[in-house]
Scaffold this motif. Sequence first.
Motif, PDB file in Angstrom:
ATOM      1  N   ILE A  44       9.120 -63.585 -26.799  1.00  0.00           N
ATOM      2  CA  ILE A  44       9.378 -64.697 -28.026  1.00  0.00           C
ATOM      3  C   ILE A  44      10.255 -65.633 -27.755  1.00  0.00           C
ATOM      4  CG2 ILE A  44       9.589 -65.121 -30.259  1.00  0.00           C
ATOM      5  CD1 ILE A  44       8.174 -62.602 -31.041  1.00  0.00           C
ATOM      6  N   ASN A  45      10.106 -66.630 -27.284  1.00  0.00           N
ATOM      7  CA  ASN A  45      11.000 -67.720 -27.124  1.00  0.00           C
ATOM      8  C   ASN A  45      11.983 -67.286 -26.029  1.00  0.00           C
ATOM      9  OD1 ASN A  45      11.699 -70.295 -27.107  1.00  0.00           O
ATOM     10  ND2 ASN A  45      13.225 -70.070 -28.890  1.00  0.00           N
ATOM     11  N   GLY A  46      11.510 -66.499 -25.265  1.00  0.00           N
ATOM     12  CA  GLY A  46      12.206 -66.051 -23.957  1.00  0.00           C
ATOM     13  C   GLY A  46      13.193 -64.564 -24.367  1.00  0.00           C
ATOM     14  N   PHE A  47      12.880 -64.144 -25.467  1.00  0.00           N
ATOM     15  CA  PHE A  47      13.718 -62.972 -25.765  1.00  0.00           C
ATOM     16  C   PHE A  47      12.816 -61.759 -25.828  1.00  0.00           C
ATOM     17  CE2 PHE A  47      15.585 -66.324 -28.248  1.00  0.00           C
ATOM     18  CZ  PHE A  47      17.063 -66.308 -27.786  1.00  0.00           C
ATOM     19  N   SER A  48      13.235 -60.388 -25.512  1.00  0.00           N
ATOM     20  CA  SER A  48      12.558 -59.402 -25.407  1.00  0.00           C
ATOM     21  C   SER A  48      12.164 -59.002 -26.712  1.00  0.00           C
ATOM     22  CB  SER A  48      13.388 -58.331 -24.876  1.00  0.00           C
ATOM     23  OG  SER A  48      13.628 -58.473 -23.543  1.00  0.00           O
ATOM     24  N   ALA A  49      10.826 -58.598 -26.878  1.00  0.00           N
ATOM     25  CA  ALA A  49      10.299 -58.330 -28.174  1.00  0.00           C
ATOM     26  C   ALA A  49       9.355 -57.409 -28.137  1.00  0.00           C
ATOM     27  CB  ALA A  49       9.794 -59.783 -28.849  1.00  0.00           C
TER      28      ALA A  49
ATOM     29  N   PRO B 186      -0.863 -55.622 -50.459  1.00  0.00           N
ATOM     30  CA  PRO B 186      -2.441 -56.142 -50.013  1.00  0.00           C
ATOM     31  C   PRO B 186      -2.118 -57.326 -48.785  1.00  0.00           C
ATOM     32  CG  PRO B 186      -2.330 -56.033 -52.271  1.00  0.00           C
ATOM     33  CD  PRO B 186      -0.859 -55.876 -51.680  1.00  0.00           C
ATOM     34  N   CYS B 187      -1.019 -57.987 -48.699  1.00  0.00           N
ATOM     35  CA  CYS B 187      -0.558 -59.146 -47.715  1.00  0.00           C
ATOM     36  C   CYS B 187      -0.119 -58.320 -46.605  1.00  0.00           C
ATOM     37  CB  CYS B 187       0.223 -59.971 -48.162  1.00  0.00           C
ATOM     38  SG  CYS B 187      -0.542 -60.750 -49.614  1.00  0.00           S
ATOM     39  N   LYS B 188      -0.986 -57.665 -45.813  1.00  0.00           N
ATOM     40  CA  LYS B 188      -0.472 -57.040 -44.743  1.00  0.00           C
ATOM     41  C   LYS B 188      -0.549 -57.771 -43.254  1.00  0.00           C
ATOM     42  CE  LYS B 188      -1.906 -52.511 -46.633  1.00  0.00           C
ATOM     43  NZ  LYS B 188      -2.796 -51.637 -46.670  1.00  0.00           N
ATOM     44  N   GLY B 189       0.306 -57.519 -42.440  1.00  0.00           N
ATOM     45  CA  GLY B 189       0.289 -58.270 -41.189  1.00  0.00           C
ATOM     46  C   GLY B 189       1.140 -57.215 -40.249  1.00  0.00           C
ATOM     47  N   ARG B 190       1.089 -57.964 -38.859  1.00  0.00           N
ATOM     48  CA  ARG B 190       1.951 -57.309 -37.805  1.00  0.00           C
ATOM     49  C   ARG B 190       3.444 -57.224 -38.192  1.00  0.00           C
ATOM     50  NH1 ARG B 190      -2.461 -59.574 -35.126  1.00  0.00           N
ATOM     51  NH2 ARG B 190      -3.692 -57.989 -34.008  1.00  0.00           N
ATOM     52  N   GLY B 191       4.058 -56.493 -37.426  1.00  0.00           N
ATOM     53  CA  GLY B 191       5.665 -56.481 -37.438  1.00  0.00           C
ATOM     54  C   GLY B 191       6.109 -56.955 -36.091  1.00  0.00           C
ATOM     55  N   TYR B 192       7.354 -57.548 -35.992  1.00  0.00           N
ATOM     56  CA  TYR B 192       7.758 -58.085 -34.523  1.00  0.00           C
ATOM     57  C   TYR B 192       9.552 -57.576 -34.596  1.00  0.00           C
ATOM     58  CZ  TYR B 192       3.924 -60.883 -34.475  1.00  0.00           C
ATOM     59  OH  TYR B 192       2.409 -61.246 -34.154  1.00  0.00           O
ATOM     60  N   ILE B 193       9.917 -56.784 -33.583  1.00  0.00           N
ATOM     61  CA  ILE B 193      11.090 -56.460 -33.247  1.00  0.00           C
ATOM     62  C   ILE B 193      11.555 -57.157 -32.044  1.00  0.00           C
ATOM     63  CG2 ILE B 193      12.621 -54.358 -32.465  1.00  0.00           C
ATOM     64  CD1 ILE B 193       9.864 -52.775 -33.302  1.00  0.00           C
ATOM     65  N   ILE B 194      12.521 -58.030 -32.268  1.00  0.00           N
ATOM     66  CA  ILE B 194      13.274 -58.963 -31.607  1.00  0.00           C
ATOM     67  C   ILE B 194      14.508 -58.509 -31.024  1.00  0.00           C
ATOM     68  CG2 ILE B 194      13.387 -61.257 -30.833  1.00  0.00           C
ATOM     69  CD1 ILE B 194      11.559 -61.990 -33.175  1.00  0.00           C
ATOM     70  N   GLU B 195      15.005 -58.356 -29.980  1.00  0.00           N
ATOM     71  CA  GLU B 195      16.199 -58.051 -29.532  1.00  0.00           C
ATOM     72  C   GLU B 195      16.984 -59.582 -29.526  1.00  0.00           C
ATOM     73  OE1 GLU B 195      18.251 -55.526 -25.928  1.00  0.00           O
ATOM     74  OE2 GLU B 195      16.807 -56.887 -25.308  1.00  0.00           O
ATOM     75  N   GLN B 196      18.331 -59.315 -30.511  1.00  0.00           N
ATOM     76  CA  GLN B 196      18.865 -60.426 -30.527  1.00  0.00           C
ATOM     77  C   GLN B 196      20.163 -60.534 -29.827  1.00  0.00           C
ATOM     78  OE1 GLN B 196      20.306 -60.702 -34.882  1.00  0.00           O
ATOM     79  NE2 GLN B 196      21.637 -62.564 -34.620  1.00  0.00           N
ATOM     80  N   ASP B 197      20.930 -59.391 -29.346  1.00  0.00           N
ATOM     81  CA  ASP B 197      21.849 -59.037 -28.413  1.00  0.00           C
ATOM     82  C   ASP B 197      22.133 -57.596 -28.207  1.00  0.00           C
ATOM     83  OD1 ASP B 197      23.527 -58.087 -30.472  1.00  0.00           O
ATOM     84  OD2 ASP B 197      24.424 -60.084 -30.781  1.00  0.00           O
TER      85      ASP B 197
END
Length: 184
Positions: free
Chosen positions: A124-129, A140-151
Amino acid sequence: MKKTYRLFIGLGLVVLVLAGCGAAVENAWQDYKNKEYGFSMKYPKEWQFEAQKVSSPTESSLDVHLSNMAPEDSLSCPKNFIGLEFQAGLNKDEKQDFKTFAKSLIAAKNELGAPSGELKELKINGFSAFQAEKSGWDTPCKGRGYIIEQDAKHYVYVFTGSDELNRKNTEPGVIMEILSSIEF
């Protein structure tokens, strides 16, 4: 000579129109920067926005809520709802590689609010995710989750959600546009 002059003016008008279109798109987005957590992003200007610092005995993080409409206390997801919750500056074990760390979050899926389901590696924008099949929003408003490495010591977790009919369009659309604007 007249043809060349007309062509020159026509091309000039096209350039002005295209430049104006780019400015209109750029102006439709709001910048958010938080120096304390080394986090910035863009989001649609007309969206609801709230950011707050969250502290516990073991860590301090930034909690950002975004949605295209005011939140409701409801047992159903409002039609056309799109929402994201960013948790930035969360601690991670710097000795553990990011993939192992992301998998450990999925392994904790019995915890309320934890991501679950299949885990897909991406950038995601060059970051590991990693993208989790389910974000952990127990609404009821479900969706995906994203884990993005900040540092090396921190990561960002993003809950996403939308109404069932809107989900196919929002995931590749505005949600990914917002995620792609993240900078650390």
